[in-house]
Design a protein around this motif. Structure first.
Motif, PDB file in Angstrom:
ATOM      1  N   VAL A 391       0.587  -7.644   2.291  1.00 32.85           N
ATOM      2  CA  VAL A 391      -0.880  -7.846   1.583  1.00 32.85           C
ATOM      3  C   VAL A 391      -1.721  -7.286   2.594  1.00 32.85           C
ATOM      4  CG1 VAL A 391      -2.575  -9.420   0.529  1.00 32.85           C
ATOM      5  CG2 VAL A 391      -0.027  -9.829   0.185  1.00 32.85           C
ATOM      6  N   ARG A 392      -2.370  -6.225   2.453  1.00 35.03           N
ATOM      7  CA  ARG A 392      -3.202  -5.595   3.251  1.00 35.03           C
ATOM      8  C   ARG A 392      -4.535  -5.899   3.109  1.00 35.03           C
ATOM      9  NH1 ARG A 392      -0.764   0.378   3.158  1.00 35.03           N
ATOM     10  NH2 ARG A 392       1.570  -0.171   3.270  1.00 35.03           N
ATOM     11  N   SER A 393      -5.192  -6.360   4.379  1.00 37.78           N
ATOM     12  CA  SER A 393      -6.895  -6.731   4.130  1.00 37.78           C
ATOM     13  C   SER A 393      -7.480  -6.414   5.474  1.00 37.78           C
ATOM     14  CB  SER A 393      -6.895  -8.193   3.738  1.00 37.78           C
ATOM     15  OG  SER A 393      -6.255  -8.859   4.436  1.00 37.78           O
ATOM     16  N   ASN A 408      -3.651  -5.007  -3.749  1.00 36.78           N
ATOM     17  CA  ASN A 408      -3.270  -5.979  -2.552  1.00 36.78           C
ATOM     18  C   ASN A 408      -3.652  -7.350  -3.216  1.00 36.78           C
ATOM     19  OD1 ASN A 408      -2.054  -4.782  -0.309  1.00 36.78           O
ATOM     20  ND2 ASN A 408      -4.040  -3.370  -0.342  1.00 36.78           N
ATOM     21  N   SER A 438       5.174  -0.361  -3.839  1.00 39.38           N
ATOM     22  CA  SER A 438       5.102  -2.038  -3.943  1.00 39.38           C
ATOM     23  C   SER A 438       5.695  -2.073  -5.128  1.00 39.38           C
ATOM     24  CB  SER A 438       3.498  -2.168  -4.363  1.00 39.38           C
ATOM     25  OG  SER A 438       2.813  -1.793  -3.058  1.00 39.38           O
TER      26      SER A 438
END
Length: 509
Positions: A391-393, A408, A438
């Protein structure tokens, strides 16, 4: 070479993240140019810069050969650049025409709002580009696909020459996708130029002339679509080779986990949305629900999860009737739910990622003790999900969910539901808005749930996904079960006919 738009060496930084790192994109007149990249690669940021919603930190933009500074969307509009956003910006109670002239009404027509003249022009544009939109229809009465056409008309009404489409097919049915692709071809025939932001390789193959791939904020390259395979584009996009087939062994179903018996449900308009629907989902199998959008899938899921009440029929989970239980009780009895609308149903957008991860369990040990939340435990749990589901943030567990890309957000929900280890996992459109890398990962995790002996109910509008993942496929049409087929013994034609309501002949296969 004449380019309508050139973006050269664009850089854009946000706190904690370089969204665009020296990106170059050149759009020829009269072409459909795909902008391909995985979730969070920086596609939307780049287009928001072209549309004047952000200013680049470095780099130049030229429109028809002249260098420009696009300080806001009105400047973009004057330069002939229009954008159809992923989440439409329409006023529901207004008519099509009223929505189209919003914001440009006084300049063009003095102070009188001449809706009739405007409606006439809307109709002409609609005919010219094959959009078939009724200028007097209210937005709240028309389908999502039609609403999207209103957004396209909005740009044409303002004389846009360059049209940006941001993930335009995320909300459309297969038929609407085909219609949209024809509309795009018509627009280009009439001399418009299109940038298509997407991560669906099938669609790029269907309509695009050239494709620029970006990965983690950098340009990987621009290719000729006709000469580049789907696999090559996928590899440019994610940086490794991707398998489009789902790897799985034959299922070994056990006892029924979910038993639905002649379930009838009325929708908000008091019409039967489900009619005497019966279905079992057993431990260790994935049952896919196939159907055109709006045929009772949402009502089925909402009734199982406790968001809607059934008129009649029964729902049993592990042998126990659950129709009388609250949503929380159903969650605690072993139902996990990846909802269809991640923003309305899956997340609290203004909470942080870690707060969203514990929405169902914040009142339980170890996340709270004696009614007091345990921040260290919560953060550790969130970080584990962020790690394992990629999960990219911007700022990890502390990121506000609203600031994350749709894909995400989706991965965060899936991580949360899978980690709760439910007996029945209901996955609705689990890969909507996700890129191939994904999707491959989520499919693996769903099959892994199945192989651990969980029951998985998959609801998806992507026929490929239903066929690839499911062991058995239940087809729904107009709220009724048309039939159940084994995924290994069916094909798109047969499923398509069943989705249209044609029952499978008994005794023939």
């Amino acid at each position: 070479m004449d380019y309508v738009v050139e973006m050269v060496g664009i850089r854009k930084e946000f706190p904690g993240i370089v969204a665009n790192d020296d990106i170059t994109l050149r759009l020829k007149k009269g072409e459909i140019h795909a902008l391909l990249g995985e979730n969070g690669a920086g596609k939307s940021t780049l287009m928001s810069i072209l549309f004047g919603m952000y200013q680049p930190d470095r780099g130049t933009i030229k429109v028809s050969g002249k260098e420009v500074r696009i300080t806001n969307p009105n400047v973009a509009s004057r330069l002939g650049i229009g954008m159809v956003h992923q989440h439409f910006k329409l006023v529901e109670p207004f008519t099509v025409t009223e929505n189209i002239i919003l914001g440009s009404e006084t300049r063009r027509l003095g102070f009188m709002l001449d809706v009739r003249t405007a409606a006439k022009r809307v109709e002409e544009l609609s005919k010219k580009y094959g959009l078939n939109v009724d200028p007097y229809a209210k937005i709240e009465d028309i389908s999502v696909g039609m609403q999207q056409r209103v957004e396209i008309l909005k740009m044409l009404y303002r004389d846009a020459e360059v049209l940006i489409f941001d993930e335009p097919t995320a909300v459309l049915t297969p038929q609407e996708i085909e219609d949209l692709q024809n509309i795009m071809k018509n627009l280009v025939k009439e001399g418009k130029s299109i940038i298509l932001i997407t991560h669906k390789l099938k669609e790029i193959k269907a309509v695009a002339d050239r494709c620029t791939v970006i990965r983690r904020g950098k340009t990987i390259g621009t290719v000729d679509v006709a000469e580049t395979s789907r696999e090559e584009m996928a590899e440019m996009m994610v940086g490794r080779s991707i398998s489009f087939k789902v790897d799985k062994v034959e299922s070994k179903p056990g006892e029924p986990v979910l038993e639905i018996q002649s379930l009838t449900v009325k929708n908000s308009k008091k019409v039967d949305a489900l009619k005497a629907f019966t279905l079992d989902v057993r431990a260790g199998e994935i049952i896919g629900i196939a159907g055109v959008d709006g045929n009772g899938q949402s009502e089925l899921v909402e009734t199982i999860t406790g968001l809607m009440k059934a008129e009649s029929g029964s729902i049993r989970l592990n042998g126990q009737e659950i129709s009388g239980l609250s949503v929380r009780e159903r969650n605690e009895n072993g139902i996990g739910h990846i909802p269809e609308d991640r923003q309305k149903r899956g997340l609290v957008l203004d909470y942080t990622l870690e707060e969203n991860i514990i929405l169902q369990v914040y009142n339980k040990q170890p996340y709270s003790k004696h009614g007091i939340l345990q921040p260290a435990v919560i953060r550790k749990h969130a970080e584990q999900i962020i790690q394992s589901f990629d999960v990219r943030s911007g700022t990890g567990a502390r990121s506000v969910v609203r600031s994350m890309s749709g894909g995400n957000q989706q991965k965060a929900i899936i991580g949360r539901e899978v980690e709760r280890d439910p007996d029945l996992l209901i996955a609705v459109q689990p890969t909507r808005g996700l890129d191939v890398g994904s999707i491959e990962y989520i499919h693996k995790r769903l099959v892994e749930q199945r192989d651990k002996g969980k029951a998985v109910l998959l609801v998806s509008l992507e026929l490929d996904e239903v066929m690839n993942l499911s062991d058995r496929i239940a087809v729904i049409n107009n709220g009724e079960l048309v039939g159940i087929v084994n995924a290994s013994e069916t094909n798109e034609q047969e499923l398509g006919l069943m989705m249209a309501g044609i029952h499978k002949e008994e005794g023939t296969s």
